[in-house]
Design an enzyme around this catalytic site. Structure first.
Site, PDB file in Angstrom:
ATOM      1  N   GLY A 168       0.794  -1.223   0.000  1.00  0.00           N
ATOM      2  CA  GLY A 168       0.000   0.000   0.000  1.00  0.00           C
ATOM      3  C   GLY A 168       0.822   1.266   0.000  1.00  0.00           C
ATOM      4  O   GLY A 168       0.277   2.365  -0.138  1.00  0.00           O
ATOM      5  N   ILE A 215       6.165   3.103  -3.036  1.00  0.00           N
ATOM      6  CA  ILE A 215       6.948   2.216  -3.892  1.00  0.00           C
ATOM      7  C   ILE A 215       6.246   0.875  -4.066  1.00  0.00           C
ATOM      8  O   ILE A 215       6.148   0.346  -5.172  1.00  0.00           O
ATOM      9  CB  ILE A 215       8.359   2.003  -3.301  1.00  0.00           C
ATOM     10  CG1 ILE A 215       9.157   3.305  -3.393  1.00  0.00           C
ATOM     11  CG2 ILE A 215       9.098   0.899  -4.047  1.00  0.00           C
ATOM     12  CD1 ILE A 215       9.466   3.754  -4.798  1.00  0.00           C
ATOM     13  N   LYS A 249      10.828   4.419   6.995  1.00  0.00           N
ATOM     14  CA  LYS A 249      11.812   5.125   6.168  1.00  0.00           C
ATOM     15  C   LYS A 249      12.102   6.550   6.614  1.00  0.00           C
ATOM     16  O   LYS A 249      12.969   7.201   6.040  1.00  0.00           O
ATOM     17  CB  LYS A 249      11.326   5.158   4.709  1.00  0.00           C
ATOM     18  CG  LYS A 249      10.954   3.798   4.136  1.00  0.00           C
ATOM     19  CD  LYS A 249      10.444   3.935   2.710  1.00  0.00           C
ATOM     20  CE  LYS A 249       9.988   2.594   2.138  1.00  0.00           C
ATOM     21  NZ  LYS A 249       8.729   2.133   2.746  1.00  0.00           N
ATOM     22  N   LYS A 253      20.485   5.695   2.020  1.00  0.00           N
ATOM     23  CA  LYS A 253      20.778   6.052   3.408  1.00  0.00           C
ATOM     24  C   LYS A 253      21.449   4.906   4.168  1.00  0.00           C
ATOM     25  O   LYS A 253      21.861   5.077   5.320  1.00  0.00           O
ATOM     26  CB  LYS A 253      19.495   6.497   4.102  1.00  0.00           C
ATOM     27  CG  LYS A 253      18.951   7.797   3.522  1.00  0.00           C
ATOM     28  CD  LYS A 253      17.606   8.155   4.096  1.00  0.00           C
ATOM     29  CE  LYS A 253      17.135   9.501   3.536  1.00  0.00           C
ATOM     30  NZ  LYS A 253      16.969   9.495   2.075  1.00  0.00           N
ATOM     31  N   LEU A 265      10.384  11.124  -5.852  1.00  0.00           N
ATOM     32  CA  LEU A 265       9.534  12.311  -5.858  1.00  0.00           C
ATOM     33  C   LEU A 265       8.074  11.917  -5.678  1.00  0.00           C
ATOM     34  O   LEU A 265       7.569  11.024  -6.354  1.00  0.00           O
ATOM     35  CB  LEU A 265       9.692  13.067  -7.166  1.00  0.00           C
ATOM     36  CG  LEU A 265      11.009  13.826  -7.345  1.00  0.00           C
ATOM     37  CD1 LEU A 265      11.108  14.360  -8.760  1.00  0.00           C
ATOM     38  CD2 LEU A 265      11.117  14.968  -6.351  1.00  0.00           C
ATOM     39  N   GLY A 266       7.401  12.610  -4.794  1.00  0.00           N
ATOM     40  CA  GLY A 266       5.979  12.385  -4.624  1.00  0.00           C
ATOM     41  C   GLY A 266       5.624  11.287  -3.651  1.00  0.00           C
ATOM     42  O   GLY A 266       4.440  11.052  -3.390  1.00  0.00           O
ATOM     43  N   THR A 312      16.112  22.569   5.501  1.00  0.00           N
ATOM     44  CA  THR A 312      17.000  22.359   6.653  1.00  0.00           C
ATOM     45  C   THR A 312      18.321  23.107   6.522  1.00  0.00           C
ATOM     46  O   THR A 312      18.797  23.715   7.473  1.00  0.00           O
ATOM     47  CB  THR A 312      17.277  20.862   6.840  1.00  0.00           C
ATOM     48  OG1 THR A 312      17.766  20.317   5.601  1.00  0.00           O
ATOM     49  CG2 THR A 312      16.016  20.124   7.243  1.00  0.00           C
TER      50      THR A 312
END
Length: 610
Positions: free
Chosen positions: A288, A291, A366, A408, A447-448, A470
């Site tokens: 859901g 990605i 995430k 990351k 994006l998005g 930031t």
């Protein structure tokens, strides 16, 4: 005007033209005092009258919208008139044994001129007086970039649409052969290298980019040029969207932030992917999410036997399930499952029951700053959740297991990145002995997606600003959700066991530049919204990386995909940490995870035990 009234009027006008044309054509060569006593003229007039209306009906001359007439409509007139004259010639030959060729030729020319003239006169009147009167100062002066088929089509539509708020003024096109030409009385001024100069010179208030086939890198540069003028810019759909039928060519849309990435599409190896997915049972965890749901959409294109939609949030699973049911082929079965990857017994039961051939593991926490405050939740979901679904894949003989990782996980100073690197290690260690082909796919921001900066910035702009960034030097890699998902499928099809695939994310983007472009795309100037710097949040890095120095491998195994040389920790270390993590306090937990992820065991609590 109703159709019946319109047809009646056209039939009356055509009747007058037909009779007038045959009389003039005959009279110029055979002057007569009383046309009603000449048998040849009467027979010819009746014949052409009946023939014309018959062919006019056949070619639809009474149903066409003549204010939008083009060459096709003129061709219909030519056919109707020519066949009418031909019919009269046949009747003259049958009735008299002779054909009045010169008279019929004159009649044919008059017939064409008058029928065509009456049809086009309304268009001329409309374009000159109605449309021309409304093309006043209230309409925005519009520059169309691209003087090809797409650009001229847009220009024609804008000129015809009385209610359009845009008035096309000029074209730009890089084809030097078109420079100086006039199209619809609009000049092709020059190329696209000096957009800002032409905008100022022509007092342009709106820009439309009408080059759907332009490659994305050039398109991105052109879009940036247009945005820098401060003028609202719109664009036509991309050529791939036109070819796939997603949109039609006459759709003009606002520029999206994705358009500015300038990343050309990669042609996937559809045959290889199809061999892994078509007719197979596919399980997607986190189905859901941003990605996960896109992976489901991409998988559905290959007509698998089953798509098992596994997620923890019932609303998101319901949404993607309902969406796919409108799109998937009838032979593909959708199975929505509400489950938590942390629930080991439940996960093993699901994999045992449905026996998927391929698993895409997208479920994860995430959000970097949020996981800094909740490290144990990151451990439970990202580490133990991955361990549960990966070991279930191993036990029940799943053919392929693909874990969605992140940039990351490289040199992570934060809990989220460290847990994702740890999850990669779990997958890599399982790959050593398992028959399942395990792999991880690492990429940057999408994006998005939920939690990305783009939706946040849009909300801040909608609220009148300011946008909060930031740090002015903060940079990130970005990719669109569909591109990332497609490359995940491609990377998964290349897996032989234990790889960490890394997607080429292109050039990193400064977050402040992203914010500035979003302000422009929203129709504002930077001063109207404002940008404020809030400081780097817990766990964040200024720069993201896709690979460590010791992981770099330049060779691409597929366009935009290469294999990193990330090494797992030993099984003893892995086993020890997995046992001890739940017992650690918050500080020790963070220290251990970050130390392991960065291969720094000097001060790590595991040093003395392993």
């Amino acid at each position: 005007m109703s159709l019946k009234r319109r047809m009646s009027m056209l039939i009356f006008v055509d009747s007058c033209i037909v009779l007038f044309s045959i009389y003039i054509g005959y009279f110029l060569l055979h002057p007569i005092d009383n046309p009603f006593t000449d048998l040849v003229l009467l027979v010819s007039a009746i014949s052409i009258f009946v023939a014309h209306h018959s062919f006019a009906m056949f070619y639809g001359l009474y149903r066409k919208v003549w204010e939008y007439a083009s060459i096709r409509e003129l061709l219909s007139i030519f056919k109707a008139v020519s066949f009418s004259i031909l019919t009269v010639a046949v009747i003259q030959w049958l009735a008299m044994g002779d054909v009045l060729f010169r008279a019929l030729f004159i009649t044919w020319m008059l017939h064409l001129l008058l029928i065509g003239g009456t049809r086009l006169s309304w268009r001329v009147f409309r374009d000159t007086f109605i449309t021309g009167q409304k093309a006043n100062d209230t309409k925005k002066r519009t520059l169309i970039i691209g003087a090809g088929a797409a650009g001229t089509m847009i220009a024609r539509q804008l000129l015809k649409n009385v209610d359009s708020p845009l008035r096309p003024i000029a074209f730009l096109d890089d084809d030097v052969a078109k420079k100086g030409l006039d199209i619809f009385n609009m000049r092709v001024l020059g190329g696209t290298d000096s957009v800002e100069d032409f905008v100022l010179e022509q007092n342009i208030e709106h820009i439309i980019i009408a080059i759907p086939s332009m490659e994305k890198t050039r398109r991105a540069m052109l879009l940036q040029q247009c945005l820098d003028t401060g003028i609202r810019t719109q664009t036509m759909p991309l050529i791939e969207d036109l070819l796939t039928g997603k949109v039609s060519i006459n759709e003009i849309r606002d520029v999206k932030i994705e358009d500015l990435l300038g990343r050309d599409e990669v042609e996937l190896d559809l045959a290889t992917i199809s061999s892994k997915l078509t007719g197979k049972r596919i399980l997607v965890t986190g189905a859901g999410g941003s990605i996960g749901s896109e992976i489901c959409r991409q998988v559905a294109r290959f007509n698998p036997e089953q798509i098992i939609l596994l997620g923890h949030g019932e609303n998101s699973i319901y949404t993607i399930d309902m969406e796919l049911r409108q799109k998937v082929a009838s032979e593909t079965k959708l199975i929505p499952i509400i489950a938590d990857v942390q629930d080991r017994n439940r996960i093993f039961d699901i994999v045992s029951e449905y026996k998927p051939d391929v698993i895409y593991h997208a479920a994860a926490h995430k959000h970097v700053p949020l996981m800094e405050y909740n490290p144990m939740e990151a451990v439970k979901n990202n580490i133990f959740g991955t361990k549960n679904i990966a070991e279930a894949a191993d036990v029940f003989g799943v053919e392929y297991f693909v874990m969605i990782s992140t940039d990351k996980a490289v040199n992570p100073p934060n809990v989220m990145g460290a847990t994702k690197r740890f999850a990669e290690m779990i997958v890599q260690n399982l790959a050593k002995e398992s028959n399942t082909k395990f792999a991880a796919v690492r990429f940057g921001n999408v994006l998005g997606s939920r939690g990305s900066v783009v939706p946040l910035f849009k909300k801040q702009i909608a609220a009148g600003g300011p946008i909060t960034v930031t740090d002015p030097e903060m940079t990130r890699y970005f990719m669109t959700i569909p591109e990332a998902s497609r490359l995940v499928l491609q990377a998964g099809s290349l897996a032989s066991g234990g790889e960490v695939f890394v997607l080429d994310m292109g050039e990193p983007v400064k977050i402040v530049d992203l914010a500035k472009n979003l302000i422009k795309l929203s129709g504002f100037r930077e001063g109207e919204i404002g940008i404020e710097y809030s400081g780097i949040r817990p766990g964040e890095k200024l720069f993201e990386e896709l690979l460590n120095d010791n992981e770099i491998q330049s060779r691409f195994v597929f366009p935009k995909i290469h294999v990193g040389k990330a090494n797992p920790i030993s099984e003893a270390e892995l086993k020890y940490v997995m046992e001890k993590l739940p017992e650690m306090d918050k500080a020790t937990l963070k220290e251990t995870l970050i130390g392991l992820a960065n291969h720094k065991f000097v001060d790590s609590p595991i040093k003395e035990h392993v």
